[in-house]
Write an enzyme that holds these catalytic residues in place. Structure first.
Site, mmCIF file in Angstrom:
data_model
loop_
_atom_site.group_PDB
_atom_site.id
_atom_site.type_symbol
_atom_site.label_atom_id
_atom_site.label_comp_id
_atom_site.label_asym_id
_atom_site.label_seq_id
_atom_site.Cartn_x
_atom_site.Cartn_y
_atom_site.Cartn_z
ATOM 1 C CD GLU A 1 -15.300 7.438 -20.520
ATOM 2 O OE1 GLU A 1 -15.699 6.468 -19.859
ATOM 3 O OE2 GLU A 1 -14.312 7.396 -21.265
ATOM 4 C CB CYS B 1 -14.763 -1.019 -22.202
ATOM 5 S SG CYS B 1 -15.088 0.633 -22.804
#
Lengths: 677, 677
Positions: free
Chosen positions: A347, A443
């Site tokens: 990521e 998140c």
């Protein structure tokens, strides 16, 4: 850097957002995300995997109570390593164990932070009561010594802080501190704040430069900026120093993480990478880091903490390090949408100028972190380049993370999407063609919630005699000027129209309003500054005067339609153009333009027009641009390859819609960058 | 299908390749690959990880001897599962254990197959002696019952055939059979062939449709076509039937592999993919497979076996299945180089038209397998579309697998390479910017060796009165015609010139030579057919006559420079063109054209010229094409994005070189597909 330039976010209790555009987003947070997330935290969302978040707190609290009743201060349970995510063996028969991700506690902390901000804009005694009760549950889980992380409380405290790189204890603490400070500032209630301070003290006794203390630092950053916030609200220097310790220790040799046992990854003989902790931004001391690397969210959270420290310690070399990293991101590693993170592997940031559109990561949270970083840079010196990026990310790569109805979310924000590819090509499985309800690793939705409901603290900062307007949105701000309360109003129709009216009342003294001149505006005009002192500096128009009731300063930032191209080092965008107007990036969707968007071409000098449109119930300014559709060329005789012939083209009107509104009308192709004729 | 159309490869003992182009490649195999590979099999290559291949055979043989001496027919050792690759704990103190990949035995079998072919073209008593001795070592490892796979012999025979999906026992058997048949055909020596038959009999007793027999089939195909070869050389129908069993059982429900324990992958509840064995082409019964899926090498090996069975069983529905899969590959899943496998994830076919250039897999072995498949389709009916692909793959995606000096190899053959990206972007780590010395999983170099040294059996097939010429190369072929031996000569300068002279002598009777008309040739001319009967059918020119000494038929296939484009469904190639001449695909390299090849454009109607060049000592026809270099556009004010402006272009001569010669002049950028102006 100069302390005289320092400025501070406006307290959310002193800013009311009245803007059509942003108020709607904030109402979605209040009416959709916050209640939904509460259900998620309590495993009440039908069809979703349970979070176990509140359950873990309750079990830890129950165990505390049992220990207290038995007069046994803390019985060490047997530690069982359960990896990164612990799932119940039998979902229908849960045991008194920790379940979920190692960082599951943070879900509550993010929720309570969003609740806090929301309460400042929209008091809600029922919601506040719910939060108070939840805080009681959380605080009951805290240990006598101040420690508070249910993963280790339930699994065994003998292993605390033994896997800083991966186990997110200090990350959870950081979110606790962010939530506790916000809740205290919004409600004046300090129960969670005091619990946070007890945990912070525990951490401060454990970590530090003194002999015998642990020299570790967070594997996922956030504690750095959270400790600064805790310092700013409590005045306790020890928290500032702990933040500074965490930042300065990072990347020092020998690497702290080498001494930890990480069951998942072994460093093989002969395969040691000298910069092996770049994923965690722990490959070099932070001042020596010149390139943004690794996990993008971690990175911008760290840089935000670094910027906080630079300001509070008036540390020029830290400021320089921040600016170098900022420029590296913006000049080499940022999508036109304000998205960051070119690769899903880790990521993470990819190498410079590697910004693939279809396999982009561009996580919503990473762009949110970029906004955190931007505001902290602005706080040291109001230079519009930071606010320009903040605005760009907000209106594009961040808002795209949420459906127009607030009910589904993107984690990944690609700039090109072919639904078939996302299903059939494992290399694009991280790219979803439509937004998802919720994520196991949740998140982005709560991060959106806390950002959107605190948007006022990004729009405005202040110093003694100056109010800085970084983002334009309809709002009312209270500012103390020489014992009086000035009420500053901003009105306008951003992002759809470029005219802004600024007025103020309630104050007899002269003061300054500094208004950002957006980088997308070539020529702006100002009215109503007669008698005022005006100055343009670092991309801001400073207007100093006595602000009389009934008068207003009007700025017009013409929102021309713009055709943009990328630096030619961005290979993926070569020969392509993107359309913007004001801060809004536009895109093509299949629903408006037909399938096979890759066959479309945009005319270099064609007509571009603004049109009013309704996208899934939301009114926006859309755009039409002259273009072409290439005829599909197939080999009549079969086979994939055939003699080159100039493509037959049909003139078409390309229908562009704001990027952040894409995928709100079903699953379909989308692209931001289109080949030019 | 019609048995009268069936044709058969020419025995390599009856064809001598004299061609400058191919002879050079075969000499590289003989002088470079075969000796190097022998050293590799014996762990004697400095700096390379040991293969352990011959060592495993020796240990298994030693254990056999010990058992015989002790009068103990087979003592079961304790089975220790060692996973896919077993590495020694201490490389300096090897134990009597199996080391290496589970399929390590196959390395020897591939080597001995290449040796066999090489001996047909270039007798070499020393090499033959070496092979004989090695065969003795291998045969000594065989069990009394015929079983022969050192992984299980050394680790414990109680687990044989327990993990067919992953453990390659039947794959190793298949390569054994290929090698043994080839060695027998080349030398007349049958020791390895007899060992193979004993193992084949063991397998035939274990697997089959009869009650009580195992219903499994190979996880990595090759045994299917190998058993057919064994049948064809021995006449034993049981081998044909076993091949047919393996093919027909494939993909039947319930899935055989579901009953195996695969320690690496569990099928999670609720995540069962109904077509979960598509990687192994075992998701559906083979006749129902309409799309080429999964691991590309496995796929084309299976299809080759299917084609063999279709022919031998005169099975129309199997032929149709093969043709459907062939057309699917060629029309939807093949690179212009003859490469197959669009994704490195699973080294596999991607979805239709997904043919990325920079992340291509296009494994050398997969293109080799495509040639196997093509020749088997040709054997049923000489239709030039198969030979066209065979030729394309050979001159491009296969030859590119080997350096011009035969000393280093590509596993992956991308159509675009930026060395920096291959180093910095984990998504491209499978793509190497320069060829490697040898691989741990050493499939491609020996596969190249066995294909190149048997090239004659792909160039020619025959039936009673007809010789088919599928590939043009200088050579002499012997063919029996009515009791006489006709010697057919082919001369020419393929692939650099399109003229071919065919002559024959030694035979008084009329017979036919069928000459392929390449698909890249628009207009060809023939001379010397006076008095002959000629017919054009399925892309072949059939010339029937009495071939008298001193006469020749001359074909001219003008090799025009061609600019090609891809089907517009191939998104990666949109707006781009590639250059070909004859069967040769061309590419641009940085060493000739400067860095940033993505800034180059090829002119649509510009001049194209052929030029003689020397690439690392090899003489080739290179090409120049008119084109442009776009000026690098950067934002003067910093940042990645700026107002669109038409690019400044400089006229340049693009320097194209044959694709297969790329990366022979150091590490540099390369691209096949270039944007058109």
């Amino acid at each position: 850097m100069n302390k005289a330039d320092y400025n501070y976010p406006i307290s959310l209790r002193k800013v009311q957002i009245t803007d059509d555009f942003w108020k709607k987003e904030m109402e979605l947070v209040r009416n959709e995300i916050i209640p939904y997330q509460w259900d998620a935290l309590n495993d009440k969302v039908e069809g979703a995997n349970p979070s176990f978040c509140m359950r873990n707190f309750k079990i830890a609290g129950k165990q505390n109570k049992e220990r207290a009743e038995k007069g046994n201060s803390f019985k060490e349970p047997v530690y069982t390593f359960r990896g990164f995510e612990a799932l119940p063996e039998d979902p229908d028969n849960l045991e008194d164990k920790f379940y979920g991700f190692v960082f599951q506690d943070s879900d509550f902390y993010k929720w309570v932070e969003a609740v806090a901000y929301s309460l400042t804009q929209h008091p809600d005694s029922e919601l506040e009561k719910l939060a108070d009760e939840a805080i009681d549950i959380v605080c009951a889980a805290q240990q006598e010594d101040g420690y508070l992380d249910t993963y280790y409380i339930i699994n065994g405290k003998d292993k605390i802080f033994s896997n800083l790189r991966d186990h997110h204890e200090l990350y959870c603490f950081g979110h606790l501190a962010e939530g506790a400070v916000a809740y205290y500032q919004a409600t004046g209630k300090d129960k969670l704040l005091k619990a946070t301070m007890r945990f912070a003290d525990y951490i401060n006794n454990y970590f530090g430069p003194e002999e015998g203390k642990c020299k570790g630092y967070p594997g996922h950053e956030i504690a750095e900026m959270a400790l600064v916030r805790l310092y700013e609200v409590t005045g306790e220097e020890k928290y500032l120093n702990l933040s500074s310790f965490f930042v300065e220790e990072r990347g020092q040799r020998p690497y702290y993480y080498d001494g930890e046992e990480h069951p998942d990854i072994k460093i093989e003989k002969g395969h040691e990478n000298d910069l092996r902790y770049f994923y965690n931004q722990a490959h070099l001391p932070v001042r020596e880091q010149k390139e943004a690397t690794g996990h993008a969210v971690r990175a911008v959270y760290l840089y935000s903490g670094m910027a906080d420290l630079a300001r509070l310690k008036n540390d020029q070399s830290m400021y320089d390090a921040c600016e170098t990293l900022w420029d590296n991101i913006v000049n080499e590693k940022m999508y036109i949408t304000g998205g960051i993170g070119g690769t899903h592997l880790g990521e993470a940031f990819s190498y410079p100028f590697d910004l693939p559109n279809d396999t982009a990561y561009a996580e919503t949270c990473a762009s949110i972190g970029l906004v955190f970083f931007a505001r902290r840079m602005l706080q040291m010196k109001a230079v519009s380049k930071y606010a320009d990026v903040m605005e760009l990310a907000l209106y594009n790569g961040i808002l795209s993370g949420m459906a127009l109805d607030g009910k589904s979310f993107f984690y990944v924000n690609p700039l090109e999407s072919v639904p078939k590819a996302c299903r059939l090509d494992e290399r694009k499985w991280h790219v979803k063609p439509v937004r998802q309800k919720w994520f196991g690793c949740a998140c982005c939705p709560p991060n959106l919630a806390r950002l959107l409901s605190s948007i006022g603290s990004y729009a405005y900062t202040e110093k003694e005699d100056t109010l800085f307007v970084h983002l334009y949105m309809g709002s009312k701000v209270e500012k103390e000027i020489g014992g009086q309360t000035a009420v500053i109003s901003v009105e306008g129709e951003f992002p759809w129209a470029g005219t802004v009216r600024v007025s103020a009342c309630g104050c007899d003294s002269e003061f300054t309003i500094a208004l950002r001149i957006p980088n997308w505006c070539r020529n702006y005009t100002v009215k109503g500054t007669d008698g005022a002192t005006t100055e343009v500096k670092d991309g801001y128009l400073y207007v100093t005067k006595v602000w009389k009731e009934g008068e207003s300063v009007e700025l017009s930032f013409p929102m021309e339609l713009r055709m943009l191209q990328a630096d030619t080092r961005v290979r993926e965008d070569i020969g392509k153009a993107a359309i913007m107007r004001g801060p809004i990036v536009y895109c093509l969707e299949e629903v408006d333009n037909g399938a096979d968007l890759h066959l479309l071409q945009v005319a270099k000098d064609g007509a571009m027009e603004i049109v009013d449109r309704d996208i899934a119930g939301t009114k926006v300014k859309a755009v039409t641009v002259d273009g072409y559709r290439k005829a599909a060329a197939k080999n009549a005789g079969g086979g994939l390859y055939h003699e080159y012939e100039e493509a037959q083209k049909e003139a078409v009107k390309l229908q562009y819609v704001p990027y952040y509104t894409w995928a709100n009308r079903g699953e379909n192709e989308m692209q931001v960058w289109t080949v030019t004729e």
